[in-house]
Design a protein around this motif. Sequence first.
Motif, PDB file in Angstrom:
ATOM      1  N   ASP A  21      -3.274 -84.220  15.768  1.00 15.29           N
ATOM      2  CA  ASP A  21      -3.200 -84.380  17.511  1.00 15.29           C
ATOM      3  C   ASP A  21      -3.798 -83.253  18.068  1.00 15.29           C
ATOM      4  N   ASP A  23      -6.290 -81.034  19.724  1.00 15.43           N
ATOM      5  CA  ASP A  23      -7.495 -81.234  20.649  1.00 15.43           C
ATOM      6  C   ASP A  23      -8.354 -80.077  20.786  1.00 15.43           C
ATOM      7  N   ASN A 125     -11.063 -80.634  29.801  1.00 15.95           N
ATOM      8  CA  ASN A 125     -10.178 -81.162  28.789  1.00 15.95           C
ATOM      9  C   ASN A 125      -8.710 -80.634  29.258  1.00 15.95           C
ATOM     10  N   TYR A 128      -7.024 -79.436  26.375  1.00 19.37           N
ATOM     11  CA  TYR A 128      -7.501 -78.458  25.490  1.00 19.37           C
ATOM     12  C   TYR A 128      -6.667 -77.381  24.576  1.00 19.37           C
TER      13      TYR A 128
END
Length: 227
Positions: A21, A23, A125, A128
């Motif tokens: 997960d 990112d 994001n 991020y």
Amino acid sequence: MTPPVNPSAEIEDPDDRKPEDWDERPKIQDPDAVKPEDWDEDAPAQIPDEDAVKPDGWLDNEPEYVGDPDALKPDDWDEDMDGEWEAPQIPNPACESAPGCGPWKRPMIDNPNYKGKWKPSMIDNPNYQGIWKPRKIPNPNYFEDLQPFRMTPFSALGLELWSMTSDILFDNFFITNDRNTADRWTADGWGLKKAAEGAAEVGSGRLNSLRKNGAEEKNKSTVWVRG
């Protein structure tokens, strides 16, 4: 220096794995963005210029290229093997003084209504996490050499060279850690050789010039070149 004489005290953990997960995307498409209703994705990038006018004298019925009337079919042309012979194409002489030949078409211009395929705008994001890197662990092979300049003596030097040129020769390899010593060694060795080669080239050029100018009296004179 790569690789370093003294290895790093820490290294990346070879067993560490990036979480599924994690990112790494700094930007993402805005999930709330909506394509405008008047956005036409099918509009072409260019359209014919409706203000363009066909130039006077345009020859619609004349092709741009015609068969060369002076061309001859080769004697060894075999139509069974080579197909039907056709004269090579040359620019149509009738078009030389005309603004153009063949069917006239309006030139294309950029479409002011062209927008292309719609895409949502990009935003930061919020999830991020940065570029993932393995964690650091102590280097099990770490050591510290306090005198790295004391290398093991060696008596040979190897070269790995790839070249398409033959007769490449190397000599006089000199290894030192002192720039002044290297410069002095170069001047006393390669520098003298370079100067001698330069003098020989100058002398050879002068000799060739004298030979050319005195070709008619080659039996009456002798040229000496001192290098």
